[in-house]
Design an enzyme around this catalytic site. Structure first.
Site, PDB file in Angstrom:
ATOM      1  N   LYS A  16     -55.245  33.982  89.560  1.00 39.72           N
ATOM      2  CA  LYS A  16     -54.154  34.660  89.350  1.00 39.72           C
ATOM      3  C   LYS A  16     -54.079  35.273  90.763  1.00 39.72           C
ATOM      4  O   LYS A  16     -55.748  35.445  91.481  1.00 39.72           O
ATOM      5  CB  LYS A  16     -53.569  35.460  88.181  1.00 39.72           C
ATOM      6  N   TYR A  57     -45.833  28.520  80.752  1.00 40.19           N
ATOM      7  CA  TYR A  57     -45.657  29.916  79.459  1.00 40.19           C
ATOM      8  C   TYR A  57     -44.663  29.619  78.598  1.00 40.19           C
ATOM      9  O   TYR A  57     -44.485  30.769  78.365  1.00 40.19           O
ATOM     10  CB  TYR A  57     -45.939  31.402  79.941  1.00 40.19           C
ATOM     11  N   PHE A  65     -43.481  39.985  77.331  1.00 41.73           N
ATOM     12  CA  PHE A  65     -43.700  40.391  78.506  1.00 41.73           C
ATOM     13  C   PHE A  65     -43.643  38.995  79.302  1.00 41.73           C
ATOM     14  O   PHE A  65     -44.212  38.811  80.043  1.00 41.73           O
ATOM     15  CB  PHE A  65     -45.655  40.413  78.383  1.00 41.73           C
ATOM     16  N   ARG A  93     -63.291  29.319  78.352  1.00 36.26           N
ATOM     17  CA  ARG A  93     -62.935  30.098  77.798  1.00 36.26           C
ATOM     18  C   ARG A  93     -63.649  31.546  77.170  1.00 36.26           C
ATOM     19  O   ARG A  93     -63.620  32.991  77.155  1.00 36.26           O
ATOM     20  CB  ARG A  93     -62.200  30.394  76.223  1.00 36.26           C
ATOM     21  N   THR A  99     -58.823  37.898  76.015  1.00 36.97           N
ATOM     22  CA  THR A  99     -57.312  37.808  76.995  1.00 36.97           C
ATOM     23  C   THR A  99     -57.460  39.759  77.729  1.00 36.97           C
ATOM     24  O   THR A  99     -56.824  39.184  78.461  1.00 36.97           O
ATOM     25  CB  THR A  99     -55.738  37.285  76.114  1.00 36.97           C
ATOM     26  N   ARG A 110     -63.510  38.194  82.620  1.00 41.30           N
ATOM     27  CA  ARG A 110     -62.710  39.677  82.695  1.00 41.30           C
ATOM     28  C   ARG A 110     -63.592  41.093  82.169  1.00 41.30           C
ATOM     29  O   ARG A 110     -63.360  41.867  81.931  1.00 41.30           O
ATOM     30  CB  ARG A 110     -61.689  39.184  81.268  1.00 41.30           C
ATOM     31  N   VAL A 117     -54.621  43.965  80.490  1.00 40.39           N
ATOM     32  CA  VAL A 117     -54.410  42.812  79.869  1.00 40.39           C
ATOM     33  C   VAL A 117     -53.069  42.252  81.283  1.00 40.39           C
ATOM     34  O   VAL A 117     -52.902  40.686  81.262  1.00 40.39           O
ATOM     35  CB  VAL A 117     -53.764  42.691  78.926  1.00 40.39           C
ATOM     36  N   ASN A 120     -54.952  40.557  83.930  1.00 37.24           N
ATOM     37  CA  ASN A 120     -55.733  39.622  83.811  1.00 37.24           C
ATOM     38  C   ASN A 120     -57.566  38.385  84.445  1.00 37.24           C
ATOM     39  O   ASN A 120     -58.470  37.518  83.956  1.00 37.24           O
ATOM     40  CB  ASN A 120     -56.470  39.498  82.118  1.00 37.24           C
ATOM     41  N   HIS A 123     -56.752  32.361  84.527  1.00 39.62           N
ATOM     42  CA  HIS A 123     -56.738  31.647  83.671  1.00 39.62           C
ATOM     43  C   HIS A 123     -57.206  30.263  83.090  1.00 39.62           C
ATOM     44  O   HIS A 123     -57.502  29.971  84.035  1.00 39.62           O
ATOM     45  CB  HIS A 123     -55.328  31.239  83.690  1.00 39.62           C
ATOM     46  N   GLU A 134     -51.780  21.324  81.009  1.00 39.67           N
ATOM     47  CA  GLU A 134     -52.027  22.319  82.320  1.00 39.67           C
ATOM     48  C   GLU A 134     -52.567  21.429  82.862  1.00 39.67           C
ATOM     49  O   GLU A 134     -51.413  21.406  84.102  1.00 39.67           O
ATOM     50  CB  GLU A 134     -52.351  23.345  82.008  1.00 39.67           C
TER      51      GLU A 134
HETATM   52  N1  LIG Z   1     -49.373  42.008  75.952  1.00 40.97           N
HETATM   53  C1  LIG Z   1     -49.969  41.639  76.946  1.00 40.97           C
HETATM   54  N2  LIG Z   1     -48.629  42.429  78.243  1.00 40.97           N
HETATM   55  C2  LIG Z   1     -48.810  41.481  79.687  1.00 40.97           C
HETATM   56  N3  LIG Z   1     -49.055  40.458  79.216  1.00 40.97           N
HETATM   57  C3  LIG Z   1     -49.446  39.764  78.904  1.00 40.97           C
HETATM   58  C4  LIG Z   1     -50.056  40.132  77.728  1.00 40.97           C
HETATM   59  N4  LIG Z   1     -50.699  39.467  76.536  1.00 40.97           N
HETATM   60  C5  LIG Z   1     -50.837  38.747  77.390  1.00 40.97           C
HETATM   61  N5  LIG Z   1     -50.758  39.141  78.716  1.00 40.97           N
HETATM   62  C6  LIG Z   1     -50.032  37.911  79.617  1.00 40.97           C
HETATM   63  O1  LIG Z   1     -49.774  36.354  78.946  1.00 40.97           O
HETATM   64  C7  LIG Z   1     -51.042  35.817  79.250  1.00 40.97           C
HETATM   65  C8  LIG Z   1     -51.190  34.229  78.661  1.00 40.97           C
HETATM   66  O2  LIG Z   1     -52.326  33.773  79.055  1.00 40.97           O
HETATM   67  P1  LIG Z   1     -53.726  34.181  80.142  1.00 40.97           P
HETATM   68  O3  LIG Z   1     -55.011  33.642  79.372  1.00 40.97           O
HETATM   69  O4  LIG Z   1     -52.787  33.645  81.305  1.00 40.97           O
HETATM   70  O5  LIG Z   1     -53.656  35.995  80.184  1.00 40.97           O
HETATM   71  C9  LIG Z   1     -52.605  36.456  79.667  1.00 40.97           C
HETATM   72  C10 LIG Z   1     -51.869  37.168  80.345  1.00 40.97           C
HETATM   73  O6  LIG Z   1     -52.209  37.230  81.875  1.00 40.97           O
END
Ligand SMILES: Nc1ncnc2c1ncn2[C@@H]1O[C@@H]2COP(=O)(O)O[C@H]2[C@H]1O
Length: 157
Positions: A16, A57, A65, A93, A99, A110, A117, A120, A123, A134
């Site tokens: 990211k 997404y 969010f 994963r 996450t 991470r 979050v 992070n 992905h 994807e």
């Molecule tokens: N509570 C949250 N606040 C902000 N971003 C979030 C939250 N929960 C998930 N995300 C984002 O949503 C993304 C969904 O999958 P990712 O693995 O890309 O990583 C996650 C975070 O970047």
């Protein structure tokens, strides 16, 4: 002996914008390479469009969010990759961690490199079905290379 179909599993991994800005690209690629997975596609430093990110997404569109997430993901270049190998979706994963970085164990990406979050750093697809979706969203089929990995016989039984 591993079946060819298992070894051909693919996952979509994106470093990211915060991962790129924090100079984590080499470290992250190194971890997947050293594990034994094969890099079959990569677009380095691509600025993802909001349109692509909204589609990527789409399952989160009702979450509070969602807007912030799309903005964050389009705030700078990302590194989009396709990695291949046995059980790569699940193992990637595990390597990435939870996450929420606060719940990620040390030793995971991470767990080692981020705190919140909303920043992070990486992905990884959460299922084989998501990975297929994807990969087709981010890559054209001709951008993926089926190269023969000479090390494969030292990685698989
Ligand atoms: N509570 C949250 N606040 C902000 N971003 C979030 C939250 N929960 C998930 N995300 C984002 O949503 C993304 C969904 O999958 P990712 O693995 O890309 O990583 C996650 C975070 O970047």
């Amino acid at each position: 002996m591993i079946s060819r179909s298992g070894v051909a599993e693919r996952t979509f991994i994106a470093i990211k914008p915060d991962g790129v800005q924090r100079h984590l690209v080499g470290e992250i690629v190194r971890r997947f390479e050293r594990k034994g997975f094969k890099l079959v596609g990569a677009v380095c430093c691509v600025q993802a469009s909001e349109e692509l990110l909204k589609e990527h997404y789409i399952a989160l569109r009702d979450r509070p969010f969602y807007g912030r997430l799309v903005k964050y993901m389009s705030s700078g270049p990302v590194v989009a990759m396709v990695w291949q190998g046995l059980d790569v979706v699940r193992m990637a994963r595990t390597m990435i961690g939870e996450t929420n970085p606060a719940e990620s164990r040390p030793g995971t990406i991470r767990g080692d490199f981020c705190i919140e979050v909303g920043k992070n750093v990486i992905h990884g697809s959460d299922s084989v079905e998501s990975a297929q979706k994807e990969i087709s969203l981010w890559f054209r089929p001709e951008e993926l290379t089926c190269w023969e990995d000479a090390a494969e016989r030292w990685i698989y039984e």
